[in-house]
Scaffold this motif. Structure first.
Motif: not given
Length: 640
Positions: A278-295
């Motif tokens: 709903i927010i956007g497209d998942v771009v990557q998951t960082t080494e720290d476990g953070v999910i990056i979403v492109k809105r």
């Protein structure tokens, strides 16, 4: 979404100002009671309870003959609040310096923790930090006398219960009975969370209490100016409505529903994926476990933490990252289920968004507390509850109705907690002196005559209100089903007698008056007109210098709940709620029938007829039922 409650604060900075010992307002208040053997500290999230404990514990170690301090927290993550802290540079006589070896809130085996606990008890070390669970397991292997001259500090004390099945409660009672230990109990909740008390009355009476309320805390902040509490109602799946209410420009903690609740889709992982989509497209998951979403809307990159994930490795990564967050841009959205509630520290959080009604008022206040920390990035904090709206075609309409009504009462209770306190005094004949600031004089008002009632008013009034507002009959009364005097003179005294069986009738009446007056006044709005002040109670404006108990008893102390309900839902849904309650008829008592019977002559004079049992007006219908009930009672007595 419209806020049911909007509270504005003066942001005076007082609650964050420190004295010449480096103590905040609440910490100084707690430190004054440092000599008490048993101390109960009630203070809201972010008020500094951890540091307050450090000040008290160090004084007990250095000046009161205490040899060891044991700090017990409900979860390992909260143990970090008690890490090494420099207190000396701010003016205190010592700093808090636990040996890291005896911080047992680390991810290793339970047996090694218990062994380390036992080793600590025979060592020269002074401070140990552990979880509630480690304390319970170690206690089973130790004699109570080992706790002589120890300070036992229990964080999040509402986890304790007087229930015989509650091991932590049994531990506390055993330590009090069989050792010379000191106890500091701390809680950020004003409610016990269920019908079982935290402590038995005779044990609770041994505790000195320090209470620092939410209003004192929030009014004394530097940056936060307002707090909103609102509801958004949906039909169907909550994931279809989440996009309307989730604003990813605001730092948000989103709590999805428990998998056993009606709001859950029963697949928590899919729910998280749907929210991310709903927010956007998942771009990557960082080494720290953070999910990056492109809105979707503008391509902005949103940082998301998934605390729903059960995989131990993934969770350890994101937990470690969150514990090091020091910048506002380190995180945008945290999605959680059972985590990120009590003790979780993310000061930048602006919005606590919770899906589904939470039956525990303790849990609600803890969730709200995640957003009410003072921070430069926000002037407003928001709590929003996404609730399923009753649907006539749904088989669970009764559950939905009940959840909605309980959600409304929880909001009303929070409004009471967040409002400033008044001191009430009786106004006697020929007393024309105006009320002082923060004081209200009321004719016919009874002052508490016993220490027990004074103690309840001082420390447990919100807890009593929680019990009243969560009572099944009271909840059914919210849509206007019970007369105000019936609520005030029949229902509330009964609830008080059950909650405090040790009170006599005079004490019950003193407490009843106080809780009714406090509720009515806090639901009202004070308006100034020249040199006179008026308070709007229900639909009446009353001169504040002319209040009397008989008038207040004719006002529903929880009228705001009905007003909230009426404004929050459509006429169709309100009718559905009322019909649902009709199906589970509130039984009438003789006390209610007598009160309503006395109102019938006035009704007859006004309308020129007797009350009609088929009326759409609940009060009129209830009067007609009272007449039938009393006639039936007379016949039964005549034939008896």
């Amino acid at each position: 979404m419209t806020n049911i409650i909007e509270v504005n604060y003066s942001h005076t900075g007082e609650s964050k100002t420190t004295n010449n010992y480096g103590m905040r307002q609440m910490q100084a208040k707690a430190y004054e009671a440092r000599d008490e053997q048993y101390l109960l500290l009630k203070a809201p999230p972010a008020s500094g309870k951890s540091r307050a404990l450090m000040f008290i514990a160090l004084d007990k170690l250095h000046n009161q003959g205490i040899s060891k301090v044991i700090v017990a927290v409900p979860e390992r993550s909260i143990g970090g609040s008690f890490d090494t802290t420099d207190l000396k540079s701010n003016g205190f006589f010592a700093s808090w310096q636990p040996n890291p070896r005896y911080n047992l809130c680390t991810p290793d085996g339970e047996k090694s923790k218990v062994a380390a606990f036992k080793k600590f008890m025979t060592s020269d070390e002074k401070i140990l930090i552990c979880t509630h669970a480690t304390l319970r397991f170690a206690f089973k292997e130790l004699d109570e006398s080992k706790f002589d001259n120890c300070l036992l500090a229990i964080d999040e004390f509402h986890h304790v219960s007087a229930d015989g099945e509650n091991q932590l409660g049994e531990l506390i009672r055993s330590v009090m009975e069989n050792s010379t230990a000191h106890i500091v109990a701390m809680t950020g909740s004003y409610f016990r969370g269920d019908s079982v008390p935290v402590l038995l009355p005779e044990d609770e009476a041994k505790f000195a209490k320090v209470t620092y309320n939410y209003y004192e805390q929030l009014n004394g902040y530097e940056h936060l100016k307002s707090l909103g509490i609102g509801y958004h109602f949906y039909q169907g799946k909550y994931t279809s409505a989440i996009g309307d209410i989730l604003d990813t420009d605001k730092k948000t903690i989103l709590h999805i529903p428990n998998v056993n609740s009606g709001e859950s889709t029963k697949d928590k992982y899919k729910e998280v994926d749907t929210i991310l989509d709903i927010i956007g497209d998942v771009v990557q998951t960082t080494e720290d476990g953070v999910i990056i979403v492109k809105r979707h809307s503008d391509g902005k990159l949103i940082k998301v933490a998934d605390l729903v994930e059960d995989d131990a490795k993934s969770r350890a990564k994101i937990d470690a990252y969150l514990s090091k967050n020091t910048k506002v841009d380190d995180m945008d959205l945290i999605i959680a289920l059972g985590k990120a509630k009590e003790g979780f520290d993310w000061p930048y959080c602006e919005h606590a968004l919770t899906v589904g009604y939470r039956s525990s008022l303790t849990e609600i206040i803890q969730i709200i507390g995640r957003a009410t920390r003072d921070s430069k990035n926000k002037t407003h904090a928001q709590f929003t509850n996404l609730i399923a709206q009753p649907d006539a075609d749904n088989n669970e309409v009764q559950v939905s109705v009940n959840n909605m009504l309980k959600a409304i009462t929880a909001s009303l209770l929070m409004e009471q907690v967040l409002a400033p306190n008044f001191k009430f005094k009786p106004r006697f004949e020929n007393d024309d002196e105006p009320n002082k600031k923060g004081e209200l004089k009321i004719r016919g008002f009874k002052l508490p005559t016993s220490e027990r009632v004074k103690d309840i008013i001082e420390s447990d009034l919100n807890d009593l209100k929680a019990t009243i507002l969560q009572d099944d009959i009271m909840i059914k009364a919210i849509p206007g089903n019970l007369d105000a005097e019936v609520i005030n003179k029949v229902l509330i005294p009964k609830i008080i007698k059950v909650k405090y069986p040790d009170l006599d009738d005079h004490e019950v009446e003193e407490l009843r008056q106080h809780v009714v007056i406090d509720s009515v006044v806090k639901n009202g709005h004070i308006i100034e007109n020249g040199d006179k002040k008026f308070i709007k109670m229900s639909d009446k404006f009353v001169n504040i210098d002319e209040l009397y108990i008989d008038l207040i008893d004719r006002i529903n102390p929880f009228q705001r709940a009905f007003e909230i309900l009426s404004k929050s839902v459509t006429a169709h849904v309100l009718k559905l709620i009322q019909e649902s309650i009709e199906a589970t008829r509130i039984e009438m008592t003789q006390e209610e029938a007598v009160i309503l019977y006395k109102k019938i002559p006035a009704f007859q004079n006004e309308h020129g007829r007797m009350p009609n049992i088929n009326s759409n007006d609940f009060t009129e219908k209830r009067m007609a039922e009272a007449l039938i009930y009393l006639n039936k009672l007379r016949r039964e007595r005549a034939n008896g």
